[in-house]
Structures are given as C-alpha cells and as structure tokens.
Design an enzyme around this catalytic site. Structure first.
Site, mmCIF file in Angstrom:
data_model
loop_
_atom_site.group_PDB
_atom_site.id
_atom_site.type_symbol
_atom_site.label_atom_id
_atom_site.label_comp_id
_atom_site.label_asym_id
_atom_site.label_seq_id
_atom_site.Cartn_x
_atom_site.Cartn_y
_atom_site.Cartn_z
ATOM 1 N N LEU A 606 0.823 -1.209 0.000
ATOM 2 C CA LEU A 606 0.000 0.000 0.000
ATOM 3 C C LEU A 606 0.855 1.256 0.000
ATOM 4 C CD1 LEU A 606 -2.708 -1.052 2.628
ATOM 5 C CD2 LEU A 606 -2.944 -0.988 0.138
ATOM 6 N N GLY A 607 2.044 1.172 0.574
ATOM 7 C CA GLY A 607 2.931 2.331 0.667
ATOM 8 C C GLY A 607 4.137 1.977 1.508
ATOM 9 N N GLY A 610 8.881 5.527 7.085
ATOM 10 C CA GLY A 610 10.178 5.412 7.735
ATOM 11 C C GLY A 610 10.357 4.104 8.480
ATOM 12 N N VAL A 614 4.045 -1.007 4.043
ATOM 13 C CA VAL A 614 2.710 -1.278 4.565
ATOM 14 C C VAL A 614 1.998 -2.164 3.547
ATOM 15 C CG1 VAL A 614 0.546 -0.295 5.381
ATOM 16 C CG2 VAL A 614 2.690 0.963 5.708
ATOM 17 N N LYS A 628 1.899 -2.927 8.851
ATOM 18 C CA LYS A 628 3.132 -2.145 8.734
ATOM 19 C C LYS A 628 4.269 -2.981 9.302
ATOM 20 C CE LYS A 628 3.624 1.755 11.122
ATOM 21 N NZ LYS A 628 3.564 3.183 11.473
ATOM 22 N N ASP A 725 5.224 14.292 14.061
ATOM 23 C CA ASP A 725 5.371 14.056 12.621
ATOM 24 C C ASP A 725 4.041 14.291 11.910
ATOM 25 O OD1 ASP A 725 6.798 13.521 10.334
ATOM 26 O OD2 ASP A 725 6.630 11.349 10.489
#
Length: 910
Positions: A606-607, A610, A614, A628, A725
């Site tokens: 999915l992506g 850091g 995922v 993740k 963040d």
C-alpha cells in the site's frame, strides 16, 4: 480568446521523470516498447532509436499473430520494424493489453501504432475503438492497407498497471502493430490530469528539411515531431546551428533541434497561414481542442529591424498584444486552461504587427483534443478477487476491467454502479462454465456479492466456510457438481432463517452423512438449565476474584495513562512503559506466519514509510487491515515500535485504530485498520487511483477531523502527547473520507501534566514541517504539532507540497505569504479543486488560521483547541453561505478585504 503567455515563474513547477544523463544518452528507465505480433519471447534493438522492442506475448493472452503482406513490409514503405507484423483479435467484444510496473499517479505518453498491410488477405481495412483502461480514447479508422497510423494520448495512470483495450464495433477485426509507453514529468502538459487526457491531433516541426523526423534520442521523451510536408510557395525555411535555450522546460520541454528550424514568409505583408481539423467521434461529437505554438527568434536582428506579430484563429485575435520572439530562447503560447469547442476547422494566421519590419516566424506546434479519464474502474478489492478467480479457472473471455464500462462488463458478472464510487461486483454466474477443482476462497473477497451461481460444473472438495461471511449473499447455487463433506453451519443457519436461498442438489458426495447438512438439535430444557447455570456461577466467581485483585493493586499502580471521558462519551486508556520492557498489551498478537497469511505472502504494497512497507491484508473474519512491517534497513526500530504500543489503548474516532501487533523474533509489525482512500497527500497531489480532486468542503471537514484527533492527544490524555510528525501523508481517509491521524512512532509524552516542553537529543520528523524552535533548540511542545498542522492547512488550500521547487526551493509558508500580501487569493487556491461552490471569506479565514499556526514564535501560535474552534466556524460559514443555493461557484474579487493584515506576514520569516 487569448493566448496564455508562459512566464518564468512557471519554472517553479516540479520536474520529475526522464532527464538527459551527463555526457551520455537520455535515460530510458520506464520506457516500454512492445512489438505486437512478434513471436513469443523474442526481442530486438531498433536501428534508428536504439530502443529495445519486445514481444507482446507477456501483455495479453488473446488474439492471433500475423505478418503483413510482403508488399508492405519493405523499407520503402516504412523502416519501423514493429509495423511488419500485427496481432488481431477476431474473438470477443473487447481485448486488452495489461502493462504492469507503472508508477501510480504518474503521467505517461501512450502510443499505439497501426499498419493493416492486408495481413488477412481480405483487403478490408477495419474501424474499431481504443480504450485507455475504462475510458474511451479514440476511434481508429484505417483508410487503406498502406496507411501508417499512430494513436497517442497523454494521461495520468491511476494504478500500478495500465490497460489498452481494442473494442470491436462491428466494422472489422481490431488489430495493433505496436504499443509504446513513455513516462513524462508531472509538470509537462498541465491540462492532462487525473480526470482529463490529451489525444494528439498533430505535432509539427516547421522548417525541417525533406522528411526529417525528430524523435528519441533527440527528444528525451520519444515524442515524434513530423515535418510539415508540401509547404506553400510563400513560406521560407530558416535555421541555425546554435543551441536554443529552453527556459520553459518544466512546462514545455521542446528539443533544441526542433527549435533550430522555423518558417517565415517572404515579406512582412504575407501572413503564415495553416489549419487543423477536429476529429469528432461517437463519444465526442464536439471535441475540445488545445493548441500550442512554439516560437524563438533564430536571426540576430541588426539595426532597427523588428519582428512582431499577432495570431488569429478564424479571424479572432488570439494574442492580447503583438508578440515579439526572444533570440534563441524557446517560448510558447497556448489555450491549455480553456479548450476550444464548437468549431470543426481552426484556421491560424500569424500576421506581422504594424511596427514590424520582418515577417512572422513559427518553429513548432502541437494540437490535442481533450478526453475524460474520470470514469472509475471497478473496486480494487473486487478486481483482485475476480482476477484470482479468472486465473484459477483459466477464463479466457474475461479481459479488461470487470465492470467498466458498463456495456463491456465481463460475461456472467452483475455489477452495481454508484455516481461517485467505483463499481462493485454483486453477482457471479459461472454456471455450465466447465469449472474444475475446488471452490476458490477468493469468492469470499467479493464483499458486495448477492448472487453466486456455480452450478453444473465439475467442482470438487468441500464448501469453504469463508463463504458464510458474505453478509449480502442471498442466493448460492452449487447444484450439479462433485462436492463432498458437509455444508458450513453458517450457510445452514442463513438458509433456515430465510436470508439465503441455498441449492446443492446432485452432489453425490455432499451430505453423505444424514446429519452432516443439519443444524444441531436444541437441547432439552433440563440440560439447558445446566448449561445456563454453570457459566453464571463461573462468571460470578471470576468477577469476585477480579474485584479483590484490582483493589489490592490499586495503590501500587503508577505511571499509567489516566482514563479520559471524551465529549462523545468514549472512554480512552493509555499506558506508559518503564525500563524499556515490552508493555502489557490488550490487543491481538500475531505471529509472522499469521501476517504472511493475512497479506497473502505480502503480495500488495500500500505504501512505505520510515518504519517500513505497509501491506494490504484481510483477517479471517474478513476485516480489511493494513500491516506495517519493519524494514531491517529502517532507521526506526524497537523504540518506535514500543512508542506506537504506548498508544494501543487510546481510542478516538480521528486516530487510526491499532488492531494488533507482531513481535516474532526479529520481526516487528503493527496491524492497523485499513483506510481505503489512502492519504490526504495523495488526494491533494492526484496520486490516488480514484483520480478525483477533493472539493473545498471535503478538505475543510478533513482538516477539522484531523485537528480533533490532535486536540485529543494534546488535551484529553494524561500525560499529554505530542505527535512530532504531523503531515498530509500521515492523515488517512476511510471510504467516507473521514480523516484519522496515523503513524505514532515518533510520538513523545510529557512526564508531568504541568510541563510546557520536553527536550530531546535529536530532531525527528519531516523537512518542511519542522517548527523552528524544534529544529534549532530541540524543544518539543504541542506548538510544534500546531506549526506542522499549519503547513497541512496551507497544502489543503493551495495543493502545493510543503517545499516548492522554484529556481530555489522555498517553503509553502513563504510562497503563500507573498501572494496573500498582495491580496492574490486566486493565485493561492488549488487550481485542481473542482469548480464547486465555496465562500471566499472561508478561504481567507482558513489561510489566516494556517499562518497563525506557522508563526515563528511558539507563543504566537494558537492551541489545537483554538484551531478546532476556528475550523468549525469556517465549516459553519461554508454551509451557511450555500444553504439552499444551487449556483455552481461563489468567488468574487469584492470578497477580498483590501485592509487585511496579510502584509504583516511578509517580513516575519527570517
């Protein structure tokens, strides 16, 4: 109609994509060149371009290959080897090429090539349609056997694959000779975006000698620049050997070799005249047209010589003022923001202006028609499931998108079509389809399915229990197979209560035991009393023990997060770890093997952040999750893992929920609820697969909900937390576009409720979002989250990234302040925002909140509670302004306060 003169400030647009390597040939990474009909697993290098062409066998499983007639496969006809053979598709209404490994949300030039060459010996050139994915591209009309045709489109690809489909319209067998994909920087061809593509009408290089064609490697993107053939007698060619500087390269990157030639006329009284015809079709009877003219001065003018000219289209002035070309510097004029319509032929005329002593000049030109790419593909989860089913049963006539367009949906599928959401598969009829093997468990991933008919096949094995989890399933027909075993109890219960029609006759080995297809009998009343009494006694004993244990431990418990009652009545708990040991967790623990099953061996990414990649996954109960997994090379590790665990018992509707975790030897992972609409950043940048830009009201609700999540961390927890963040990529959206703050790996807590800040030993977070006091003095307070959130607000307003790449990189804060100081709200609002209604005063108010959040001094920034209050007022203002209003837009210059205080912001940044 006025031409849009491109100013140097357009250099600020980000440039990504193919660049010329230092001292070498242009980079061809991402280039895909397919020779359709080339024998399987063969390839060659083109003599002219030195590009490698491969066979198309890996990109389609349909069609037949042919060589064109020998009369056409000669160098005198064409030197392009890819035109010497074709793949034709005599069967099926639609046949598609699927090209994997493209970058989602990126812009591509897609070119299909055709030469009929009488390959079938029938001498009947066909007419058929091309589709780009689920969207109509153009109609291909082959006029003769020796016709060399190109169909080219520039479009944003929403997925990690691209499909080009040939559709039989009943006027001959579709065929194709070649297919090229070339990645483009996102800044090139700005009118091509997530909802709109550009189909090439013509691309010309004026002044080129003979039949000279410019393409790769002279054009780094392998665009083909054709010379204008048969020029009028009054035209003259001029050229230079000097390099032409392309100062507008981020927006219009034209090769120098193209700009080094031009046409002019023999004297200033003769205009340059040419025309283009539009190409209407059954989908676009009145296509929108976009034109770009490229001009540079090739002659060093002496004395009082002047070259100025005007441009007219069909007698109407196109240029606001006479245009004067710059010596050896590329410039362009175009109508990219407003396509022309209602005209079948566009007659261009370049006429010398009154003060000009020299005739007009023209170097190159492009013409495009506009198509919509806004049609939605079928839901990604449904596509994944039905594609796996197709592969298992080797269904040959399923190609392209399963549901879209509606007229080309796969045989046997029933789909639902909503206005603003992707189509969903609601029915599958594979009766009498010759299926063998067991029933695929992927049917259980078709979450919206209502009817499943697998009757009269040769299916074996047992009925998967996961089929019981299909909550909308109303009819299941398994009649006439070779199934064995029993029927899952979940299906039997639903069959008996009338919510499911279940047919399973003529399966000799199914329910062979007379009791295997019946629900257990109800127990007698006497036994029922025993079954009820025993658990009650046990539960009572456990309750007494727990009360005693909790009272005994109450005074020993320290360092815990105090339970908080939220405004909506939700109770939240958190926990601080001590001594670095793993915290006591009350959510689910998974093994690494469990994660492999959940993610189908980590198949779909999915992506990546850091912490690591995922992955997409599903729990056994069908719950959609995001896993993740820590990357071994990640700079984040065990401490960030523990930090996220600290927040496992904190729950808020605007914080992403943690479902479970994995701590299995060296493997660390977190299992979160899946957020189907991705990140706010992707929505703003047009990178999500849906490709629709957010409306202002949607953006306003998203930032309000995100602010509520951060306010909860800042105020409702004890001790309080700072996220550290906050950025648009850490704001996730669910199917209803509800926002939730994510990624708590860098979160830190105050030691005591009365503390004003926490000192750290290193800076963490993301460049472009860091508050100045944190970057320089390492002081952490709620104010650094507020600063970062102010940057997010500016992203939502402008659509720009946190760092804007002008000739020198600048922050979105400075970029916005400079424009608002001039009262230029139109120069700030995201140009990709749909043309819906919004109150300009609301835009100003949110911008004011954003700039206060990003004040240099922490004490000048509001609290997150103040931000939530302000955003609620903005949303109320927005809704009040348009209550009962049906107009399409609301934006006036008079709405801007000329006495606003935005001038005070221009000097605040150091």
């Amino acid at each position: 109609m006025a031409a849009r003169w491109l100013l140097l400030l357009l250099l600020g647009l980000a440039v990504a994509g193919v660049v010329r390597g230092q001292g070498g040939a242009p980079d061809t990474s991402g280039f895909i060149s397919i020779d359709c009909g080339l024998p399987e697993k063969t390839s060659y290098v083109d003599d002219a371009t030195k590009l490698k062409f491969t066979s198309d066998d890996a990109f389609t499983d349909a069609g037949t290959i042919h060589n064109v007639s020998s009369a056409f496969a000669t160098p005198t006809t064409t030197t392009d080897r890819s035109l010497y053979n074709v793949r034709s598709f005599p069967a099926g209404a639609r046949n598609c090429y699927t090209v994997p490994s493209v970058v989602p949300g990126s812009k591509y030039l897609v070119r299909a090539k055709f030469m009929y060459g009488n390959y079938d010996g029938l001498n009947k050139p066909p007419v058929f349609d091309l589709h780009l994915g689920v969207n109509f591209w153009q109609t291909v009309t082959v006029p003769s056997a020796d016709w060399l045709g190109n169909a080219e489109v520039i479009a944003v690809v929403p997925d990690d694959f691209l499909q080009v489909c040939l559709v039989n319209t009943g006027a001959g067998t579709p065929f194709i000779s070649g297919l090229d994909l070339r990645p483009l920087p996102s800044s090139l061809y700005a009118p091509a975006n997530a909802t709109q593509g550009l189909v090439l009408l013509d691309r010309r290089n004026f002044g080129a000698s003979g039949s000279t064609v410019i393409r790769y490697p002279d054009d780094t993107y392998d665009r083909v620049w054709w010379p204008w053939s048969n020029p009028p007698a009054e035209w003259s060619d001029i050229s230079t050997a000097d390099k032409v500087q392309n100062t507008i390269a981020p927006v219009f990157d034209v090769p120098s070799v193209v700009m080094q030639t031009a046409i002019t006329t023999r004297n200033s009284s003769i205009p340059i005249q040419f025309s283009w015809d539009t190409k209407p079709n059954h989908v676009y009877p009145d296509p929108g047209s976009i034109f770009t003219l490229y001009v540079t001065e090739l002659e060093l003018l002496a004395g009082n010589a002047v070259r100025q000219f005007n441009v007219t289209i069909n007698g109407v002035i196109w240029t606001k003022a006479p245009y004067k070309p710059v010596y050896l510097s590329t410039d362009a004029m175009y109508n990219g923001d407003r396509p022309y319509r209602g005209i079948t032929r566009y007659n261009f005329s370049l006429n010398a202006a009154g003060s000009s002593t020299l005739p007009p000049i023209l170097n190159a030109a492009e013409a495009f028609s506009v198509i919509s790419t806004a049609d939605l593909a079928t839901d990604a989860q449904d596509v994944s499931a039905i594609t796996a089913i197709k592969a298992k049963y080797q269904v040959k006539n399923w190609t392209g998108d399963p549901c879209a367009p509606k007229t080309l949906a796969w045989d046997g599928l029933t789909c639902s079509y909503a206005i603003s959401t992707p189509p969903r598969i609601t029915g599958v009829n594979m009766s009498y389809a010759g299926l063998s093997g067991d029933i695929s468990s992927y049917f259980a991933n078709l979450k919206e399915i209502k009817n499943l008919d697998l009757s009269h096949n040769n299916l074996t094995g047992s009925i998967p229990n996961v089929i019981s989890q299909l909550q909308f399933l109303a009819v299941l027909d398994l009649t006439g197979n070779q199934l064995n075993g029993s029927i899952p109890s979940g299906l039997l219960k639903r069959s008996q209560d009338g919510s499911l029609t279940l047919r399973y006759g003529n399966n000799p080995n199914l329910c062979s035991n007379s009791s295997s297809c019946q629900l257990p009998q109800k127990k007698s009343n006497s036994m029922l009393a025993v079954y009820v009494a025993v658990p009650v006694v046990v539960i009572g004993a456990v309750a007494v023990f727990l009360i005693f244990f909790i009272r005994k431990k109450k005074n020993k418990s320290k360092g815990t997060v105090k339970p908080q009652i939220l405004g909506n009545g939700v109770q939240s708990h958190g926990q601080n770890g001590t001594g670095g040991s793993l915290l006591e967790l009350h959510n689910r623990q998974f093994t690494y093997k469990d994660l492999a099953v959940i993610t189908n061996n980590f198949q779909r990414v999915l992506g990546k952040g850091g912490f690591g990649p995922v992955y997409d996954g599903f729990l056994k109960d069908g719950t959609h999750v995001a896993v993740k997994l820590r990357d071994e090379s990640s700079s984040q590790g065990y401490s960030e893992f523990l930090t996220e665990k600290t927040l496992t018992k904190i729950h808020h509707k605007n914080l992403v929920a943690l479902i479970g975790y994995c701590k299995d030897e060296k493997h660390l992972a977190l299992v979160y609820e899946h957020m189907s609409e991705g990140t706010l950043e992707d929505k703003l940048r047009g990178k999500d697969r849906k490709g629709r830009s957010l409306t202002w009201r949607q953006r306003l609700r998203i930032v309000l909900e995100s602010a509520q999540g951060l306010e909860y961390l800042h105020k409702a927890c004890s001790p309080r937390f700072v996220h550290r963040d906050v950025k648009s990529s850490n704001i996730l959206l669910n199917a209803n576009l509800e926002a939730k703050v994510a990624d708590f790996g860098l979160t830190t807590a105050f030691k005591c409720d009365g503390d004003t800040h926490v000192s750290t030993v290193r800076v963490v977070g993301t460049y472009g979002y860091l508050a100045p006091e944190y970057a320089t003095a390492l002081q952490v307070s709620e104010k650094i989250d507020i600063y970062s959130f102010g940057v997010v607000l500016l992203e939502v307003i402008t659509g720009q990234p946190s760092i804007i790449k002008l000739p020198e990189p600048t922050t979105i804060i400075q970029w916005t302040r400079q424009r608002l100081a001039r009262g230029n709200i139109e120069g700030v609002v995201d140009v990709n925002m749909p043309n819906d209604r919004y109150d300009i005063n609301c835009i100003w108010k949110v911008a004011d909140v954003a700039l206060k959040c990003t004040a240099q001094a922490p004490g000048q920034r509001p609290t997150m509670t103040d931000v939530v209050t302000q955003l609620k007022e903005c949303l109320e203002l927005e809704e009040t302004s348009f209550k009962g209003d049906t107009s399409s837009s609301y934006m006036t210059e008079s709405s801007i306060d000329p006495n606003s205080s935005y001038n005070t912001y221009t000097t605040e940044m150091s």
